[in-house]
Design a protein around this motif. Structure first.
Motif, short mmCIF file in Angstrom:
data_model
loop_
_atom_site.label_atom_id
_atom_site.label_comp_id
_atom_site.label_asym_id
_atom_site.label_seq_id
_atom_site.Cartn_x
_atom_site.Cartn_y
_atom_site.Cartn_z
N GLU A 127 0.80 -1.14 -0.01
CA GLU A 127 -0.04 -0.02 -0.17
C GLU A 127 0.93 1.20 -0.02
O GLU A 127 0.62 2.24 -0.93
N GLN A 128 1.94 1.36 0.86
CA GLN A 128 2.76 2.44 0.76
C GLN A 128 3.35 2.64 -0.38
O GLN A 128 3.79 3.74 -0.79
N LEU A 129 3.88 1.81 -0.94
CA LEU A 129 4.62 1.59 -2.43
C LEU A 129 3.55 2.16 -3.57
O LEU A 129 3.85 3.33 -4.53
N ASP A 130 2.34 1.83 -3.32
CA ASP A 130 1.30 2.29 -4.44
C ASP A 130 1.06 3.82 -4.18
O ASP A 130 1.06 4.66 -5.15
N GLU A 131 1.06 4.33 -2.76
CA GLU A 131 0.85 5.63 -2.64
C GLU A 131 2.14 6.48 -2.89
O GLU A 131 1.92 7.69 -3.66
N ALA A 132 3.27 5.94 -2.82
CA ALA A 132 4.67 6.69 -3.18
C ALA A 132 4.44 6.83 -4.84
O ALA A 132 4.96 7.77 -5.39
N LYS A 133 4.15 5.76 -5.39
CA LYS A 133 4.15 5.53 -6.77
C LYS A 133 3.11 6.68 -7.31
O LYS A 133 3.37 7.58 -8.18
N GLU A 134 1.95 6.51 -6.78
CA GLU A 134 0.77 7.84 -7.23
C GLU A 134 1.28 9.27 -6.82
O GLU A 134 1.10 10.11 -7.73
N ALA A 135 2.20 9.36 -5.86
CA ALA A 135 2.76 10.80 -5.59
C ALA A 135 3.80 11.23 -6.42
O ALA A 135 3.65 12.35 -7.13
N ILE A 136 4.50 10.20 -7.03
CA ILE A 136 5.82 10.46 -8.12
C ILE A 136 4.94 10.73 -9.25
O ILE A 136 5.13 11.70 -10.11
N GLU A 137 3.89 10.03 -9.62
CA GLU A 137 3.12 10.44 -11.07
C GLU A 137 2.64 11.55 -10.93
O GLU A 137 2.49 12.20 -12.02
N ASP A 138 1.98 11.82 -9.76
CA ASP A 138 1.38 13.24 -9.86
C ASP A 138 2.23 14.51 -9.80
O ASP A 138 2.01 15.34 -10.37
N THR A 139 3.24 14.58 -9.39
CA THR A 139 4.61 15.03 -9.60
C THR A 139 5.12 15.42 -10.77
O THR A 139 5.15 16.49 -11.40
N LEU A 140 5.07 14.28 -11.31
CA LEU A 140 5.51 14.25 -12.99
C LEU A 140 4.40 14.97 -14.06
O LEU A 140 5.02 15.33 -14.96
N ASP A 141 3.26 14.71 -13.30
CA ASP A 141 2.12 15.37 -14.57
C ASP A 141 2.10 16.73 -14.34
O ASP A 141 1.44 17.37 -15.18
N GLU A 142 2.47 17.35 -13.35
CA GLU A 142 2.56 18.86 -12.99
C GLU A 142 3.46 19.52 -13.85
O GLU A 142 4.73 18.98 -14.13
N GLU A 143 2.96 20.62 -14.45
CA GLU A 143 3.87 21.54 -15.06
C GLU A 143 4.80 22.37 -14.30
O GLU A 143 4.76 22.76 -13.27
N GLY A 144 6.09 22.29 -14.66
CA GLY A 144 7.13 22.83 -13.87
C GLY A 144 7.46 24.22 -14.56
O GLY A 144 6.81 24.53 -15.50
N PRO A 145 8.31 25.09 -14.06
CA PRO A 145 8.34 26.38 -14.29
C PRO A 145 9.03 26.39 -15.87
O PRO A 145 8.78 27.33 -16.39
N ALA A 146 9.90 25.54 -16.20
CA ALA A 146 10.52 25.54 -17.41
C ALA A 146 9.40 25.18 -18.55
O ALA A 146 9.27 25.93 -19.52
N GLU A 147 8.57 24.29 -18.28
CA GLU A 147 7.56 24.02 -19.23
C GLU A 147 6.48 25.37 -19.47
O GLU A 147 6.00 25.60 -20.40
#
Length: 78
Positions: A36-56
Protein backbone atom coordinates in the motif's frame (compact mmCIF):
# COMPACT_ATOMS: atom_id res chain seq x y z
CA UNK A 1 -11.38 -46.30 16.90
CA UNK A 2 -7.69 -45.44 16.69
CA UNK A 3 -8.17 -43.82 13.28
CA UNK A 4 -11.12 -41.75 14.55
CA UNK A 5 -9.08 -40.62 17.56
CA UNK A 6 -6.16 -39.75 15.27
CA UNK A 7 -8.37 -37.65 12.99
CA UNK A 8 -9.89 -35.88 15.98
CA UNK A 9 -6.50 -35.01 17.43
CA UNK A 10 -5.19 -33.95 14.02
CA UNK A 11 -8.07 -31.58 13.28
CA UNK A 12 -8.15 -30.23 16.83
CA UNK A 13 -4.44 -29.48 16.62
CA UNK A 14 -4.92 -27.61 13.35
CA UNK A 15 -7.39 -25.18 14.90
CA UNK A 16 -4.81 -23.64 17.23
CA UNK A 17 -2.34 -21.19 15.78
CA UNK A 18 1.26 -21.82 16.57
CA UNK A 19 4.12 -19.34 16.46
CA UNK A 20 4.81 -20.10 12.79
CA UNK A 21 1.22 -19.30 11.79
CA UNK A 22 1.25 -16.09 13.84
CA UNK A 23 4.59 -15.05 12.31
CA UNK A 24 3.25 -15.83 8.84
CA UNK A 25 0.19 -13.65 9.45
CA UNK A 26 2.36 -10.77 10.66
CA UNK A 27 4.56 -11.09 7.58
CA UNK A 28 1.46 -11.06 5.37
CA UNK A 29 0.20 -7.92 7.12
CA UNK A 30 3.57 -6.21 6.77
CA UNK A 31 3.71 -7.12 3.06
CA UNK A 32 0.22 -5.70 2.48
CA UNK A 33 1.11 -2.48 4.32
CA UNK A 34 4.36 -2.16 2.36
CA UNK A 35 2.52 -2.72 -0.91
CA UNK A 36 0.00 0.00 0.00
CA UNK A 37 2.81 2.42 0.87
CA UNK A 38 4.59 1.68 -2.41
CA UNK A 39 1.37 2.29 -4.33
CA UNK A 40 0.90 5.62 -2.54
CA UNK A 41 4.50 6.63 -3.29
CA UNK A 42 4.06 5.66 -6.94
CA UNK A 43 0.90 7.78 -7.18
CA UNK A 44 2.67 10.74 -5.56
CA UNK A 45 5.56 10.48 -8.03
CA UNK A 46 3.17 10.21 -10.98
CA UNK A 47 1.25 13.26 -9.74
CA UNK A 48 4.48 15.22 -9.45
CA UNK A 49 5.55 14.26 -12.96
CA UNK A 50 2.17 15.25 -14.39
CA UNK A 51 2.44 18.79 -13.00
CA UNK A 52 3.92 21.52 -15.16
CA UNK A 53 7.21 22.86 -13.92
CA UNK A 54 8.48 26.43 -14.33
CA UNK A 55 10.49 25.58 -17.44
CA UNK A 56 7.48 24.08 -19.18
CA UNK A 57 5.34 27.10 -18.26
CA UNK A 58 8.04 29.45 -19.57
CA UNK A 59 8.23 27.44 -22.79
CA UNK A 60 4.49 27.75 -23.27
CA UNK A 61 4.68 31.53 -22.76
CA UNK A 62 7.47 31.76 -25.35
CA UNK A 63 5.40 29.70 -27.80
CA UNK A 64 2.39 31.97 -27.25
CA UNK A 65 4.49 35.09 -27.76
CA UNK A 66 6.02 33.66 -30.94
CA UNK A 67 2.55 32.88 -32.31
CA UNK A 68 1.38 36.42 -31.55
CA UNK A 69 4.41 37.91 -33.32
CA UNK A 70 3.82 35.64 -36.31
CA UNK A 71 0.17 36.68 -36.48
CA UNK A 72 1.12 40.37 -36.32
CA UNK A 73 3.64 39.92 -39.12
CA UNK A 74 1.04 38.19 -41.29
CA UNK A 75 -1.50 40.97 -40.60
CA UNK A 76 1.08 43.65 -41.48
CA UNK A 77 1.96 41.96 -44.79
CA UNK A 78 -1.67 41.73 -45.92
Amino acid sequence: LIAALGFTLFFTGCEKEGPAEKAGQKIDQMMEKTEEQLDEAKEAIEDTLDEEGPAEKAGEKIDEAAEEVEEEIEETMH
